[in-house]
Design a protein around this motif. Structure first.
Motif, PDB file in Angstrom:
ATOM      1  N   LYS A  37      -5.046  -8.940  19.668  1.00 49.37           N
ATOM      2  CA  LYS A  37      -4.946  -9.603  18.377  1.00 49.37           C
ATOM      3  C   LYS A  37      -5.797  -8.881  17.336  1.00 49.37           C
ATOM      4  N   TYR A  38      -6.972  -8.440  17.804  1.00 48.98           N
ATOM      5  CA  TYR A  38      -7.886  -7.752  16.893  1.00 48.98           C
ATOM      6  C   TYR A  38      -7.283  -6.430  16.434  1.00 48.98           C
ATOM      7  N   ASP A  39      -6.691  -5.705  17.371  1.00 50.83           N
ATOM      8  CA  ASP A  39      -6.054  -4.443  16.999  1.00 50.83           C
ATOM      9  C   ASP A  39      -4.926  -4.683  15.999  1.00 50.83           C
ATOM     10  N   ALA A  40      -4.194  -5.785  16.179  1.00 50.73           N
ATOM     11  CA  ALA A  40      -3.105  -6.112  15.250  1.00 50.73           C
ATOM     12  C   ALA A  40      -3.662  -6.360  13.848  1.00 50.73           C
ATOM     13  N   ARG A  41      -4.838  -6.945  13.810  1.00 47.69           N
ATOM     14  CA  ARG A  41      -5.474  -7.207  12.524  1.00 47.69           C
ATOM     15  C   ARG A  41      -5.892  -5.905  11.830  1.00 47.69           C
ATOM     16  N   ILE A  42      -6.481  -4.994  12.609  1.00 53.64           N
ATOM     17  CA  ILE A  42      -6.861  -3.700  12.030  1.00 53.64           C
ATOM     18  C   ILE A  42      -5.596  -2.968  11.568  1.00 53.64           C
ATOM     19  N   ALA A  43      -4.524  -3.083  12.350  1.00 54.42           N
ATOM     20  CA  ALA A  43      -3.258  -2.452  11.954  1.00 54.42           C
ATOM     21  C   ALA A  43      -2.744  -3.060  10.645  1.00 54.42           C
ATOM     22  N   ALA A  44      -2.940  -4.366  10.468  1.00 56.24           N
ATOM     23  CA  ALA A  44      -2.509  -5.020   9.221  1.00 56.24           C
ATOM     24  C   ALA A  44      -3.307  -4.484   8.032  1.00 56.24           C
ATOM     25  N   ILE A  45      -4.604  -4.262   8.237  1.00 52.71           N
ATOM     26  CA  ILE A  45      -5.427  -3.698   7.154  1.00 52.71           C
ATOM     27  C   ILE A  45      -4.934  -2.295   6.812  1.00 52.71           C
ATOM     28  N   ASP A  46      -4.677  -1.490   7.833  1.00 53.37           N
ATOM     29  CA  ASP A  46      -4.151  -0.141   7.599  1.00 53.37           C
ATOM     30  C   ASP A  46      -2.845  -0.204   6.814  1.00 53.37           C
ATOM     31  N   TYR A  47      -1.958  -1.103   7.254  1.00 54.06           N
ATOM     32  CA  TYR A  47      -0.653  -1.231   6.592  1.00 54.06           C
ATOM     33  C   TYR A  47      -0.832  -1.592   5.129  1.00 54.06           C
ATOM     34  N   THR A  48      -1.693  -2.553   4.882  1.00 53.30           N
ATOM     35  CA  THR A  48      -1.890  -3.042   3.515  1.00 53.30           C
ATOM     36  C   THR A  48      -2.476  -1.953   2.621  1.00 53.30           C
ATOM     37  N   LEU A  49      -3.425  -1.191   3.142  1.00 55.91           N
ATOM     38  CA  LEU A  49      -3.989  -0.094   2.344  1.00 55.91           C
ATOM     39  C   LEU A  49      -2.927   0.963   2.033  1.00 55.91           C
ATOM     40  N   ALA A  50      -2.054   1.221   3.003  1.00 59.26           N
ATOM     41  CA  ALA A  50      -1.014   2.236   2.797  1.00 59.26           C
ATOM     42  C   ALA A  50       0.084   1.739   1.867  1.00 59.26           C
ATOM     43  N   HIS A  51       0.149   0.438   1.637  1.00 59.27           N
ATOM     44  CA  HIS A  51       1.184  -0.132   0.773  1.00 59.27           C
ATOM     45  C   HIS A  51       0.577  -0.894  -0.394  1.00 59.27           C
ATOM     46  N   ASP A  52      -0.638  -0.471  -0.777  1.00 58.59           N
ATOM     47  CA  ASP A  52      -1.301  -1.073  -1.930  1.00 58.59           C
ATOM     48  C   ASP A  52      -0.752  -0.459  -3.204  1.00 58.59           C
ATOM     49  N   ASP A  53      -0.593  -1.274  -4.210  1.00 55.66           N
ATOM     50  CA  ASP A  53      -0.300  -0.788  -5.557  1.00 55.66           C
ATOM     51  C   ASP A  53       0.963   0.076  -5.617  1.00 55.66           C
ATOM     52  N   GLY A  54       1.924  -0.249  -4.785  1.00 62.45           N
ATOM     53  CA  GLY A  54       3.184   0.495  -4.813  1.00 62.45           C
ATOM     54  C   GLY A  54       3.095   1.919  -4.324  1.00 62.45           C
ATOM     55  N   ILE A  55       1.968   2.270  -3.634  1.00 62.67           N
ATOM     56  CA  ILE A  55       1.777   3.648  -3.139  1.00 62.67           C
ATOM     57  C   ILE A  55       2.995   4.104  -2.354  1.00 62.67           C
ATOM     58  N   SER A  56       3.464   3.244  -1.471  1.00 59.50           N
ATOM     59  CA  SER A  56       4.630   3.609  -0.678  1.00 59.50           C
ATOM     60  C   SER A  56       5.614   2.458  -0.626  1.00 59.50           C
ATOM     61  N   LEU A  57       6.868   2.768  -0.916  1.00 56.30           N
ATOM     62  CA  LEU A  57       7.916   1.756  -0.787  1.00 56.30           C
ATOM     63  C   LEU A  57       8.690   1.968   0.512  1.00 56.30           C
ATOM     64  N   ARG A  58       8.168   2.863   1.356  1.00 53.46           N
ATOM     65  CA  ARG A  58       8.764   3.037   2.682  1.00 53.46           C
ATOM     66  C   ARG A  58       8.092   2.062   3.641  1.00 53.46           C
ATOM     67  N   GLY A  59       8.823   1.678   4.649  1.00 56.88           N
ATOM     68  CA  GLY A  59       8.237   0.815   5.664  1.00 56.88           C
ATOM     69  C   GLY A  59       8.074  -0.622   5.214  1.00 56.88           C
ATOM     70  N   LEU A  60       8.795  -1.013   4.139  1.00 57.76           N
ATOM     71  CA  LEU A  60       8.687  -2.402   3.685  1.00 57.76           C
ATOM     72  C   LEU A  60       9.333  -3.379   4.669  1.00 57.76           C
ATOM     73  N   ASP A  61      10.156  -2.846   5.566  1.00 52.96           N
ATOM     74  CA  ASP A  61      10.711  -3.692   6.627  1.00 52.96           C
ATOM     75  C   ASP A  61       9.613  -4.394   7.411  1.00 52.96           C
ATOM     76  N   GLU A  62       8.489  -3.693   7.548  1.00 52.82           N
ATOM     77  CA  GLU A  62       7.397  -4.244   8.359  1.00 52.82           C
ATOM     78  C   GLU A  62       6.525  -5.234   7.610  1.00 52.82           C
ATOM     79  N   ALA A  63       6.683  -5.272   6.280  1.00 54.68           N
ATOM     80  CA  ALA A  63       5.846  -6.187   5.494  1.00 54.68           C
ATOM     81  C   ALA A  63       6.219  -7.631   5.809  1.00 54.68           C
ATOM     82  N   GLN A  64       5.213  -8.512   5.807  1.00 54.58           N
ATOM     83  CA  GLN A  64       5.504  -9.941   5.945  1.00 54.58           C
ATOM     84  C   GLN A  64       5.567 -10.600   4.577  1.00 54.58           C
TER      85      GLN A  64
END
Lengths: 275, 275
Positions: free
Chosen positions: A123-150
């Motif tokens: 669960k903890y690793d999933a949380r760190i992965a969520a932080i990574d995901y959010t940083l990589a998709h902050d401020d419209g930086i990337s519109l790829r991988g939005l399938d994974e967004a919740q």
């Protein structure tokens, strides 16, 4: 009014819970408090140092320090309980009545509320992965991988998208992307094509223009970006877009990032995972 | 063992405190719980819907749901208390004994633990500024403005610098920069000249090579970057640097981001500001 009281928040863990709950309790009394937060009181030696600190304040002031604590190991808690403080165990206060209701005795386990154990590591690793995901998709930086967004937050610059996204990831393990509408978009504001397939995950943030001006002035004083006229225009256009596309949205002006994040989870029906 | 019990965490705010504390209490009993978190129960109407939900579960199961709640407004809390649940007010449980000790009655105020009020708005803005600062100084992006940092985290890639920095900023309003040592640095590892003037603010993170391999494999399977040999080399070199420069450091392997962050504050003597 009474004199100033010393208040201790003590825990064998981070003391975050003791501090939050203790603050809530103290706020119910018209008492001026000077507070000490002491985390990681995990052994008898450290507990004895804490006890000495509590007792020294009592000797000096003649007033018993108030102690909100949570410690699992009996021999460590015993040291705190033997101090001159007025000690309240924040967890045990609720355990005793519950024992009656459940009709079974507690089987205390070392429970690290904010800790890492073999059983929550995944669960903890999933949380760190969520932080990574959010940083990589902050401020419209990337519109790829939005399938994974919740959830995908939309809004004008400085309306609270980034702190809210990070809080969602950090506290609840939610993969939150965010996308800004900028000044250049305003002439003919449209929903970017890349976002359309994710309509059900879109959530808008808006903000009172007056507050937006104040926030932007901090960053870029006396610019068009921070002018009332521009802020009104952007907020008006973006709110109209939210309405025309039936995107749910929230005015963030009077809410903290905790409140915005939990309201979004609530409105979107997302389950929170606590850490 | 007893049957599965339903557990409700209810609040007129975010319900974060009710949930964290309730979990800690429940973990002391060998009971399987299915839980519901209901934030923003702010008015009688929503409280009645919650009451109906609690009562329906009781009718169905014959077991009283356990309810951990915190609601300030008397008419709203009254509705919850009239439900068939076994209700515990997490704040009031501590208020009553404290009233005796203080010898004064409580003067209840609407206390939004995670809320935004006129009196904490300045503090809140400082917190958002800390998040901005941390994002702008993540991963060595900028070595300018380090004068403003309160702490500068150092370590190898994927040892926990970014989540820890963000947590320090988000939860405690601490301006935390971080700087990575990368593979290319390893031949002749030195402290970058830009960091030297800030020696007293440096804090190292390290990690067991085995755990580092596992984390890096998730990102980049079968690369040199994720190999045991490379991870051992990097961790060894960086720890040697910490020691030779007398930089305080912590092994993050068995700690959550909350624990790492609070340990850093504790070790560096930084005051936490709670939000």
């Amino acid at each position: 009014m009474t004199a100033e009281r010393s208040v201790f928040y003590i825990s064998d863990g981070t003391a975050i819970t003791a501090e939050v709950l203790g603050h809530a309790v103290m706020s119910q009394f018209p008492v001026t408090a000077s507070s000490f937060t002491l985390p990681f009181v995990e052994n008898v030696q450290r507990a004895q140092a804490v006890k000495a600190q509590i007792n020294a304040i009592f000797q000096q002031s003649g007033l018993r320090p108030l102690v909100f604590f949570s410690i699992v190991q009996p021999e460590v808690r015993e040291v705190i309980l033997q101090s001159e403080g007025f000690c309240q165990d924040i967890v045990q206060a609720l355990v005793a009545p519950l024992q009656q209701e459940l009709g079974i005795p507690p089987a205390p386990v070392v429970h690290r509320t904010h800790g890492l154990t073999a059983s929550n590591l995944g669960k903890y690793d999933a949380r760190i992965a969520a932080i990574d995901y959010t940083l990589a998709h902050d401020d419209g930086i990337s519109l790829r991988g939005l399938d994974e967004a919740q959830v995908i937050l939309l809004g004008v610059s400085r309306c609270g998208k980034t702190p809210t996204s990070l809080y969602l990831a950090m506290q609840f393990g939610v993969r939150a992307a965010n996308y800004p509408f900028i000044a250049d978009d305003m002439d003919n504001l449209k929903l970017p094509p890349a976002l359309k397939p994710h309509q059900h995950k879109l959530f808008g943030l808006t903000i009172d223009p007056e507050r937006l001006v104040a926030i932007r002035q901090e960053r870029a004083e006396n610019t068009r970006y921070a002018s009332m006229r521009q802020c009104r225009l952007e907020v008006g256009e973006v709110e109209a877009l939210f309405r025309s596309h039936q995107i749910r949205y929230l005015n963030s002006t009077n809410y903290s990032v905790e409140e915005i994040a939990t309201k979004i989870l609530d409105i979107m029906g997302l389950t929170r995972r606590m850490y």
